[in-house]
Structures are given as structure tokens and as C-alpha cells.
Motif scaffolding. Sequence first.
Motif, PDB file in Angstrom:
ATOM      1  N   ILE A  86       0.734  -1.391   0.025  1.00 22.92           N
ATOM      2  CA  ILE A  86       0.063  -0.018  -0.085  1.00 22.92           C
ATOM      3  C   ILE A  86       0.903   1.249   0.055  1.00 22.92           C
ATOM      4  O   ILE A  86       0.689   2.241  -0.632  1.00 22.92           O
ATOM      5  N   PHE A  87       1.895   1.367   0.934  1.00 15.61           N
ATOM      6  CA  PHE A  87       2.680   2.406   0.843  1.00 15.61           C
ATOM      7  C   PHE A  87       3.473   2.531  -0.561  1.00 15.61           C
ATOM      8  O   PHE A  87       3.595   3.771  -0.807  1.00 15.61           O
ATOM      9  N   ALA A  88       3.937   1.601  -0.816  1.00 18.35           N
ATOM     10  CA  ALA A  88       4.688   1.618  -2.395  1.00 18.35           C
ATOM     11  C   ALA A  88       3.494   2.154  -3.307  1.00 18.35           C
ATOM     12  O   ALA A  88       4.184   2.933  -4.121  1.00 18.35           O
ATOM     13  N   LEU A  89       2.431   1.747  -3.209  1.00 17.32           N
ATOM     14  CA  LEU A  89       1.318   2.279  -4.307  1.00 17.32           C
ATOM     15  C   LEU A  89       1.204   3.545  -4.290  1.00 17.32           C
ATOM     16  O   LEU A  89       1.364   4.299  -5.095  1.00 17.32           O
ATOM     17  N   ILE A  90       1.204   4.316  -3.045  1.00 20.53           N
ATOM     18  CA  ILE A  90       0.728   5.653  -2.680  1.00 20.53           C
ATOM     19  C   ILE A  90       2.033   6.361  -3.046  1.00 20.53           C
ATOM     20  O   ILE A  90       1.954   7.516  -3.772  1.00 20.53           O
ATOM     21  N   THR A  91       3.402   5.724  -3.116  1.00 22.80           N
ATOM     22  CA  THR A  91       4.446   6.531  -3.568  1.00 22.80           C
ATOM     23  C   THR A  91       4.427   6.741  -5.098  1.00 22.80           C
ATOM     24  O   THR A  91       4.616   7.784  -5.685  1.00 22.80           O
ATOM     25  N   PHE A  92       4.102   5.425  -6.118  1.00 19.55           N
ATOM     26  CA  PHE A  92       4.175   5.670  -6.949  1.00 19.55           C
ATOM     27  C   PHE A  92       2.942   6.597  -7.831  1.00 19.55           C
ATOM     28  O   PHE A  92       2.972   7.365  -8.563  1.00 19.55           O
ATOM     29  N   LEU A  93       1.957   6.599  -7.000  1.00 12.75           N
ATOM     30  CA  LEU A  93       0.668   7.293  -7.616  1.00 12.75           C
ATOM     31  C   LEU A  93       1.110   9.089  -7.130  1.00 12.75           C
ATOM     32  O   LEU A  93       0.903   9.930  -8.191  1.00 12.75           O
ATOM     33  N   ALA A  94       1.781   9.159  -6.131  1.00 15.30           N
ATOM     34  CA  ALA A  94       2.277  10.563  -5.832  1.00 15.30           C
ATOM     35  C   ALA A  94       3.263  11.088  -6.812  1.00 15.30           C
ATOM     36  O   ALA A  94       3.302  12.188  -7.381  1.00 15.30           O
TER      37      ALA A  94
END
Length: 151
Positions: free
Chosen positions: A15-23
Motif C-alpha cells: 500500500i505504501f509503495a502504491l501511494i508513493t508511485f501514485l504521488a
Amino acid sequence: MLTDALLAFLHFTAIFALITFLAAEAVVLRPGLTPAALKRLSVYDLLYFLCAMLVLASGLLRLFFGAKGAGFYLPNPWFHAKMTVFVVIALCSLPPTRAFSRWRKRARSEPGFVPAEAELKRARRWVMIEAHLLILLPLCAVMMARGIGLK
């Protein structure tokens, strides 16, 4: 107990990695996009997709092999709300992903190509919608984890 903890760790990390790449996509999708940034955008989008698949896979592993089990989650309305929001976010990711694919193909045939500002804004709008919808997932998760809505 260890399995449940490791599955939770995997799920949260994804989840944290997903948020990083979306950002990262949101940051790159601005006027003044360079051809090099356009290449990075495609990489970020691929990594975002892979993280989403890992979030889904780790969530399913938690559903079936976690401590609470499917019997706890499946009757819970917040579980269904969370899955619905996840699917809506996935559907919102399709327009920018298609745009990135078109841009990548065009950049291969036209070195130095960058999309028009209106196209950037349109793609960024979808990415921002995804980001704002993402905020609903932790709400659904905490309600679900506490059994709120179960009779």
C-alpha cells in the motif's frame, strides 16, 4: 500469528509503495514535462500497477490465511465498501494509463515529443481523483477490522 503479522506487513508495504508511485505520477504530470520525465512516468505507472496487484494479492492472502479469516470479512459491509472503492480506483486509473501508453508510442516515433498541456491536465485530474478516493480505503479498513456493521 506470525503468518498473520507477515501478511499484514506485506499488505501495508505494498500500500505504501502504491501511494508513493501514485504521488510520483501526480508530481510528474505538470506543465513543462520533459521527454525524460515522460519515460519515468511510464515506469511509475507500471510500478503503480504492480503495487496494486501486490496489494490485491496480499489482501486476498490475509482474507484466506489471516487470523480473522474469510468468515469475519465476507459478511462485513465495510469489506464490500473497501473492495468497491478499490475497483473504482482501478477503473479511474485506466484513462491515464491509456494516455501514458499513447504518449510512450508517440515518443518512440517522435523523439522529443511531450503531450499538450490539456492532455497533461486531463491525465493529472484522473490521478488526483484516484488519490482522493484512496483516502476512503483506510476508513473502510478500520471500520471493517473492528467489526463495525456486523450484527
